[in-house]
Design an enzyme around this catalytic site. Sequence first.
Site, mmCIF file in Angstrom:
data_model
loop_
_atom_site.group_PDB
_atom_site.id
_atom_site.type_symbol
_atom_site.label_atom_id
_atom_site.label_comp_id
_atom_site.label_asym_id
_atom_site.label_seq_id
_atom_site.Cartn_x
_atom_site.Cartn_y
_atom_site.Cartn_z
ATOM 1 C CG ASP A 15 63.055 18.580 25.678
ATOM 2 O OD1 ASP A 15 63.371 17.241 24.900
ATOM 3 O OD2 ASP A 15 62.765 18.828 25.867
ATOM 4 N NE ARG A 66 43.325 20.612 50.199
ATOM 5 C CZ ARG A 66 43.897 22.087 50.162
ATOM 6 N NH1 ARG A 66 43.918 22.461 51.095
ATOM 7 N NH2 ARG A 66 43.249 23.398 49.299
#
Length: 378
Positions: free
Chosen positions: A272, A225
């Site tokens: 990274d 949701r």
Amino acid sequence: MKTVLRNGRILAGEDFRDDVAVLVEDGVVSAVFDAGQAMQADAEVDLHGGWLMPGFIDVQVNGGGGVLFNNQTDVDALRAIMAGHRRFGTTGMLPTLISDDAAVMARAVQATRAAIAAGVPGILGIHLEGPYIAPARKGTHDAGKFRVPDADEVRMVTALDNGITLITLAPEQVPLATIRQMVANGAIVAAGHTAATYEQTRAGLDAGISGFTHLYNAMSPLQGREPGAVGAALEDAGSWCGVIVDGVHVHPASLRVALAAKPRGKVLLVTDAMPMVGSDSPAFELYGEVITAVDGVVRNAAGSLAGSALDMATAVRNTVSLLGLPLAEASRMASTYPAQFLDLGARYGRIAAGYAADFVLLDAQLQVQATWIAGQRD
């Protein structure tokens, strides 16, 4: 100076070919031609059947060669970081400054400008990762450095005039007008270290955000949701997503989902990387804390991932072994797609006439044997 590279499997076009050779002249590819054709040249290089591909471009490099950019913001630091990564096939990079004070950021921008002006091989620009990010998704960043930039700071962080500027920020932390101004000033803006909702991320994309820094890591996840930043990234067809393929930062299945969701060419490899890449020392200091890689995994005392010990050649191998992609596509994720993300795709990331002669040569075990930057072999 004309140099011919022969007798390799050369990534020319969509796949590797063993029936072509490459002519390099004045640091640029001048021709990719039939291997049986005679070509006058000053020198000839035998590739001994190795895999020749465009040099890797890493848009997120915190350190290397024993140096952390935050701790040493000068040209010598950039030389050391680049040298540490070149051993692993990286021929172009954005040295990355994680969240810090404005004075440190200004020095980093100036050091990058000076390095490019001095012709330090491989320095393409700068990546400012923070400090305009979310405390809730800070990772190893120091939240005491976080702030919203004013107009003067926006001018400062976008002042690099001879290279690329990439800025990672949290779209919910920065006014949309500020994002627009950064883009108008010539910066590439990516979302990262963000707790943004789907709607906030979508608004950032509409304001000019064009990428996502280390997708999945330090950002609001995709849920049924609430799609979050990850959902917005996967849905958006136009944006690029950097991924850390080390088997630690992101589960391989999640990476395969991203590859399935995004249009081809929109997922690119990043490391990274921290200072231990290209260095014998597994430890470095960040914000006054000594951080040590254990079994190749870099975490701070709080247990947060603190960058990686990944190099780009390993990322390419992992993309083949963990994600099941062909070597040609893994290579493009390390070269062609990063170049396109940085709007450098007309000069870098391919082996074709008119492109920079930046190459990496891998052997049968996909280990780096040699690199070239502007036609100069290491």
